[in-house]
Motif scaffolding. Structure first.
Motif, PDB file in Angstrom:
ATOM      1  N   ASN A 174     -14.838-109.093  -6.441  1.00 53.76           N
ATOM      2  CA  ASN A 174     -14.575-110.243  -7.318  1.00 53.76           C
ATOM      3  C   ASN A 174     -13.355-110.036  -8.207  1.00 53.76           C
ATOM      4  O   ASN A 174     -12.965-110.935  -8.937  1.00 53.76           O
ATOM      5  N   GLY A 175     -12.826-108.811  -8.213  1.00 52.56           N
ATOM      6  CA  GLY A 175     -11.692-108.534  -9.098  1.00 52.56           C
ATOM      7  C   GLY A 175     -12.129-108.237 -10.522  1.00 52.56           C
ATOM      8  O   GLY A 175     -11.352-108.362 -11.457  1.00 52.56           O
ATOM      9  N   PHE A 176     -13.417-107.841 -10.723  1.00 51.49           N
ATOM     10  CA  PHE A 176     -13.884-107.490 -12.069  1.00 51.49           C
ATOM     11  C   PHE A 176     -13.924-105.974 -12.173  1.00 51.49           C
ATOM     12  O   PHE A 176     -14.945-105.337 -12.006  1.00 51.49           O
ATOM     13  N   LEU A 180      -8.145-104.416 -14.701  1.00 45.81           N
ATOM     14  CA  LEU A 180      -8.294-105.642 -13.931  1.00 45.81           C
ATOM     15  C   LEU A 180      -7.148-105.773 -12.938  1.00 45.81           C
ATOM     16  O   LEU A 180      -5.995-105.610 -13.311  1.00 45.81           O
ATOM     17  N   LYS A 181      -7.505-106.052 -11.686  1.00 45.30           N
ATOM     18  CA  LYS A 181      -6.434-106.252 -10.708  1.00 45.30           C
ATOM     19  C   LYS A 181      -6.306-107.760 -10.472  1.00 45.30           C
ATOM     20  O   LYS A 181      -7.225-108.371  -9.934  1.00 45.30           O
ATOM     21  N   PRO A 217     -10.862 -96.694 -31.105  1.00 42.96           N
ATOM     22  CA  PRO A 217      -9.908 -96.465 -32.186  1.00 42.96           C
ATOM     23  C   PRO A 217      -8.675 -97.356 -31.999  1.00 42.96           C
ATOM     24  O   PRO A 217      -8.227 -97.556 -30.863  1.00 42.96           O
ATOM     25  N   ASP A 218      -8.155 -97.877 -33.101  1.00 43.22           N
ATOM     26  CA  ASP A 218      -7.051 -98.853 -33.047  1.00 43.22           C
ATOM     27  C   ASP A 218      -5.922 -98.408 -32.127  1.00 43.22           C
ATOM     28  O   ASP A 218      -5.402 -99.196 -31.343  1.00 43.22           O
ATOM     29  N   GLU A 219      -5.567 -97.125 -32.233  1.00 48.16           N
ATOM     30  CA  GLU A 219      -4.369 -96.680 -31.502  1.00 48.16           C
ATOM     31  C   GLU A 219      -4.578 -96.652 -29.982  1.00 48.16           C
ATOM     32  O   GLU A 219      -3.613 -96.565 -29.226  1.00 48.16           O
ATOM     33  N   PHE A 220      -5.851 -96.727 -29.521  1.00 45.61           N
ATOM     34  CA  PHE A 220      -6.107 -96.664 -28.076  1.00 45.61           C
ATOM     35  C   PHE A 220      -6.518 -98.009 -27.506  1.00 45.61           C
ATOM     36  O   PHE A 220      -6.803 -98.144 -26.330  1.00 45.61           O
ATOM     37  N   ARG A 221      -6.634 -99.014 -28.388  1.00 44.11           N
ATOM     38  CA  ARG A 221      -7.234-100.263 -27.936  1.00 44.11           C
ATOM     39  C   ARG A 221      -6.255-101.101 -27.130  1.00 44.11           C
ATOM     40  O   ARG A 221      -5.138-101.318 -27.554  1.00 44.11           O
ATOM     41  N   THR A 222      -6.687-101.534 -25.966  1.00 40.78           N
ATOM     42  CA  THR A 222      -5.851-102.398 -25.133  1.00 40.78           C
ATOM     43  C   THR A 222      -6.682-103.620 -24.783  1.00 40.78           C
ATOM     44  O   THR A 222      -7.905-103.582 -24.897  1.00 40.78           O
ATOM     45  N   PRO A 223      -6.030-104.700 -24.338  1.00 29.80           N
ATOM     46  CA  PRO A 223      -6.828-105.846 -23.914  1.00 29.80           C
ATOM     47  C   PRO A 223      -7.826-105.427 -22.845  1.00 29.80           C
ATOM     48  O   PRO A 223      -7.528-104.547 -22.031  1.00 29.80           O
ATOM     49  N   ILE A 224      -9.026-106.057 -22.871  1.00 31.03           N
ATOM     50  CA  ILE A 224     -10.025-105.808 -21.824  1.00 31.03           C
ATOM     51  C   ILE A 224      -9.330-106.005 -20.490  1.00 31.03           C
ATOM     52  O   ILE A 224      -8.594-106.952 -20.293  1.00 31.03           O
ATOM     53  N   GLY A 225      -9.570-105.112 -19.586  1.00 31.79           N
ATOM     54  CA  GLY A 225      -8.939-105.262 -18.281  1.00 31.79           C
ATOM     55  C   GLY A 225      -7.822-104.257 -18.086  1.00 31.79           C
ATOM     56  O   GLY A 225      -7.489-103.913 -16.978  1.00 31.79           O
ATOM     57  N   ARG A 226      -7.250-103.764 -19.204  1.00 28.46           N
ATOM     58  CA  ARG A 226      -6.245-102.715 -19.029  1.00 28.46           C
ATOM     59  C   ARG A 226      -6.925-101.390 -19.276  1.00 28.46           C
ATOM     60  O   ARG A 226      -7.894-101.291 -20.015  1.00 28.46           O
TER      61      ARG A 226
END
Ligand SMILES: Cc1cc2nc3c(=O)[nH]c(=O)nc-3n(C[C@H](O)[C@H](O)[C@H](O)COP(=O)(O)O)c2cc1C
Length: 380
Positions: A174-176, A180-181, A217-226
């Motif tokens: 499903n690409g989940f 995320l691809k 932690p703020d410095e490691f946070r990326t959008p969900i999927g990355r």
């Protein structure tokens, strides 16, 4: 009942959630692991448990009240931790917590929540527990539980049944996946669900921005999927009883281990000074050859039930299932997918509707069993 008049059962809520959510999200919630044998087995095991009715008992004033960890609550339910509930509805974790507050039951926040525990506490007024996945960096893990304690979490729920990531092939199809691809299939899936896209993704973009794991932690946070920017917050595959010792020293509230399925592990938990355990196979989402919690419960309760608060979950879709877990000796029961289906179709009101259905069904089951309180519920 308002707009939920047509939702008469958890299965109705599930079907409505299926229509509302992109397939990739619905299947992530609904399905199991590998060949999905455990998911069917959980259902079959629950269905096979019969309860003993006692007749000619006045059940007028029957009560579902349960005492968990010294606090009395109106029913034995706890809303289970579910990662990314915030992708199901805008601020989905707050919606779930509001429904829990209304029902007078605790809401367990997941480590992988989209909404931070501080906002959930401030905006819901719910009694909160905090579920922990131990990160590779233990100092950061301890800082996370300090943060949860500061925010008012009463209990720390260490999940012990997810040492490695489960195999769920449909998520890949499903690409989940994380990262995320992007795929045509996922793009069409999302485009075909405009109500979800508007309610969840657009509102997120207009308010808090692209959804992220709020507790990283703020410095490691990326959008969900990355992929996270650091392996420090990857889930640790080397979590052992030493970590339980470490957490027991640090955590001043109740400590609960979630995902115990054997008497030996329940006894070790007791020896490590924990306050409670959840007998669970993670809703059949992880190990596809796991025993069912219904099979494991009686011996575990016999071994440690006097000293530990024994809770259970996996597979509850009816009030009768709650009664079954209680008859097997559980003091409290966690609800995972059912309330997620509720939140998916109507936010806090949808989750409250699902909780009301479960409560009505449990009350009816108790009435017919001649059970005036939970402790009256017995196996046939
Ligand atoms: C979408 C989803 C996400 C979940 N995420 C977590 C999690 O982050 N941590 C955890 O301990 N359990 C997690 N669980 C498992 C639940 O806490 C619970 O054990 C399970 O859902 C109970 O089974 P049920 O869904 O049949 O009620 C998740 C379950 C679902 C359905």
């Amino acid at each position: 009942m308002g707009s939920f008049a047509h939702i008469l059962s958890i299965e109705d809520a599930r079907k409505a959630a299926k229509r509302r959510l992109p397939r990739l999200l619905f299947e992530y919630i609904d399905r199991g692991a590998e060949d999905e044998i455990s998911i069917a087995a959980n259902r079959e095991r629950l269905d096979a448990i019969e309860l003993a009715p006692s007749v000619l008992i006045d059940v007028t004033g029957r009560s579902m009240a349960a005492e968990l960890f010294g606090a009395v609550q109106p029913s034995p339910l706890i809303i289970a931790p579910t990662a990314v509930a915030g992708l199901v509805w805008h601020d989905g974790e707050i919606a779930l917590a509001k429904a829990a507050a209304k029902a007078g039951i605790p809401f367990c926040v997941s480590t992988q929540s989209i909404t931070p525990i501080e906002r959930i506490a401030a905006e819901s007024g719910a009694r909160l527990w905090f579920q922990l996945y131990v990160w590779k960096n233990r100092q950061r893990t301890l800082a996370l539980i300090d943060r949860a304690f500061q925010a008012g979490a009463e209990a720390l729920v260490l999940t012990v049944d997810t040492a490695v990531g489960p195999i769920r092939e449909y998520n890949l199809r499903n690409g989940f996946s994380i990262p995320l691809k992007p795929s045509l299939r996922a793009g069409i899936d999302v485009a075909l669900h405009p109500r979800w896209t508007a309610n969840v993704m657009l509102r997120a973009l207009l308010t808090s921005g692209v959804p992220t794991y709020a507790h990283y932690p703020d410095e490691f946070r990326t959008p969900i999927g990355r992929k996270s920017l650091s392996t420090e917050v990857d889930l640790a595959p080397d979590v052992t009883w030493d970590d339980v010792r470490l957490l027991r020293e640090r955590w001043k509230g109740k400590l609960i281990l979630k995902g115990i399925l054997t008497v030996e592990d329940a006894e070790k938990a007791l020896a490590h000074g924990v306050d409670g355990i959840v007998v669970s196979n993670h809703g059949a989402r992880n190990l596809d050859c796991a025993p069912g919690p219904t099979d494991a419960l009686p011996a575990i309760v016999a071994a440690v039930g006097e000293k530990l608060e024994v809770l259970a979950d996996s597979g509850v879709r009816r009030g009768a299932d709650i009664a079954r877990f209680i008859a097997l000796g559980a003091k409290g029961v966690m609800i995972g997918r059912a309330t997620l289906f509720g939140v998916a179709i109507g936010g806090a009101d949808g989750a409250s509707h699902v909780l009301n259905l479960l409560h009505q069904q449990l009350s009816a089951t108790m009435g017919m069993l001649g059970a005036r309180e939970l402790s009256d519920i017995r196996l046939a």
